[in-house]
Design an enzyme around this catalytic site. Structure first.
Site, short mmCIF file in Angstrom:
data_model
loop_
_atom_site.label_atom_id
_atom_site.label_comp_id
_atom_site.label_asym_id
_atom_site.label_seq_id
_atom_site.Cartn_x
_atom_site.Cartn_y
_atom_site.Cartn_z
N HIS A 193 0.84 -1.20 0.00
CA HIS A 193 0.00 0.00 0.00
C HIS A 193 0.87 1.26 0.00
CE1 HIS A 193 -2.95 -2.65 2.48
NE2 HIS A 193 -3.50 -2.51 1.29
N LYS A 207 -16.92 -6.72 7.26
CA LYS A 207 -15.68 -7.38 7.66
C LYS A 207 -15.44 -7.19 9.15
CE LYS A 207 -13.05 -6.96 3.36
NZ LYS A 207 -11.83 -6.40 2.76
N ARG A 224 -2.21 -6.32 -8.13
CA ARG A 224 -1.11 -7.27 -7.93
C ARG A 224 -1.14 -8.37 -8.98
NH1 ARG A 224 -2.90 -7.80 -1.86
NH2 ARG A 224 -4.76 -7.33 -3.07
N SER A 252 -2.75 -7.55 3.27
CA SER A 252 -3.01 -7.39 4.71
C SER A 252 -3.42 -8.72 5.30
CB SER A 252 -4.14 -6.38 4.93
OG SER A 252 -3.76 -5.12 4.44
P1 ADP Z 1 -9.66 -3.88 0.03
O1 ADP Z 1 -9.90 -2.43 -0.19
O2 ADP Z 1 -10.02 -4.75 -1.14
O3 ADP Z 1 -10.12 -4.41 1.36
P2 ADP Z 1 -6.89 -3.44 0.77
O4 ADP Z 1 -7.17 -2.40 1.77
O5 ADP Z 1 -6.05 -4.59 1.24
O6 ADP Z 1 -8.09 -4.08 0.02
O7 ADP Z 1 -6.15 -2.78 -0.48
C1 ADP Z 1 -6.52 -1.54 -1.02
C2 ADP Z 1 -5.98 -1.43 -2.42
O8 ADP Z 1 -4.56 -1.64 -2.42
C3 ADP Z 1 -6.54 -2.46 -3.40
O9 ADP Z 1 -6.65 -1.83 -4.66
C4 ADP Z 1 -5.48 -3.53 -3.46
O10 ADP Z 1 -5.50 -4.21 -4.70
C5 ADP Z 1 -4.22 -2.68 -3.32
N1 ADP Z 1 -3.10 -3.44 -2.77
C6 ADP Z 1 -3.08 -4.21 -1.68
N2 ADP Z 1 -1.85 -4.77 -1.49
C7 ADP Z 1 -1.07 -4.34 -2.53
C8 ADP Z 1 0.28 -4.58 -2.94
N3 ADP Z 1 1.06 -5.41 -2.27
N4 ADP Z 1 0.72 -3.94 -4.06
C9 ADP Z 1 -0.10 -3.13 -4.76
N5 ADP Z 1 -1.38 -2.89 -4.43
C10 ADP Z 1 -1.88 -3.47 -3.35
#
Ligand code: ADP
Length: 167
Positions: free
Chosen positions: A17, A41, A90, A129
């Protein structure tokens, strides 16, 4: 002023992130990183905790603001007068999910909210995460995945959960 929103759960924020945040912050005058208050969630960290973690992790990026929101992203974006959402990609599995959300948001907002995608830096392609939480729940090392102060906060959470379970 070019503004964008990077919405997500960030439970907790990872180096993946943070890489997206840093790169997007160089493309826009203001980047609002916003924690989605998702009632469905059951998160490890409360929304307030996640906001504070993100503030600390982005404190060296002056044009990054941290906020939270509930409900539809299109309504929140309209309130903030922002018409670009940033998301990270990803793998192909992210693509299917993200494409559907991006198209839905564009349709629901009558074309006002568009989404741009940043592909992950290769070194973070495996990071999520949920895998951080899984590793930490078994006492594994997450120092390659999240900043040091987040390692401590995650450890503390699992210590309390494990203690709570054994009481
Ligand atoms: P969500 O909003 O689906 O619950 P997250 O908070 O984990 O997911 O992730 C927010 C955004 O960051 C999403 O677009 C996810 O694809 C992206 N993301 C998460 N981990 C990575 C990573 N390692 N590299 C690039 N983008 C990521």
């Amino acid at each position: 002023m070019k503004k964008a929103i990077y919405p997500g759960s960030f439970d907790p924020v990872t180096f993946g992130h943070l890489d997206v945040i840093k790169r997007a912050s160089e493309m826009f005058d203001v980047l609002v990183v916003s924690v989605l208050n998702n009632k469905v969630k059951s998160p490890l960290f409360s929304v307030e905790e996640r906001v504070n973690i993100l503030k600390e992790a982005t404190k060296d990026l002056p044009n990054v603001q941290v906020d939270s929101f509930s409900g539809l992203l299109i309504n929140y974006a309209a309130e903030k007068n922002i018409n670009i959402a940033v998301r990270g990609l990803r793998a192909i599995t992210d693509f299917e999910y993200e494409l559907q959300i991006a198209q839905t948001n564009r349709k629901l907002s009558d074309g006002k909210l568009d989404t741009i995608f940043l592909t992950t830096s290769l070194e973070y392609a495996y990071l999520s995460s949920s895998s951080v939480k899984e590793i930490a729940s078994f006492g594994g090392d997450i120092s390659q995945c999240v900043p040091d102060f987040v390692v401590d906060l995650v450890r503390e959470k699992y210590k309390n959960i494990i203690q709570g379970e054994t009481l």
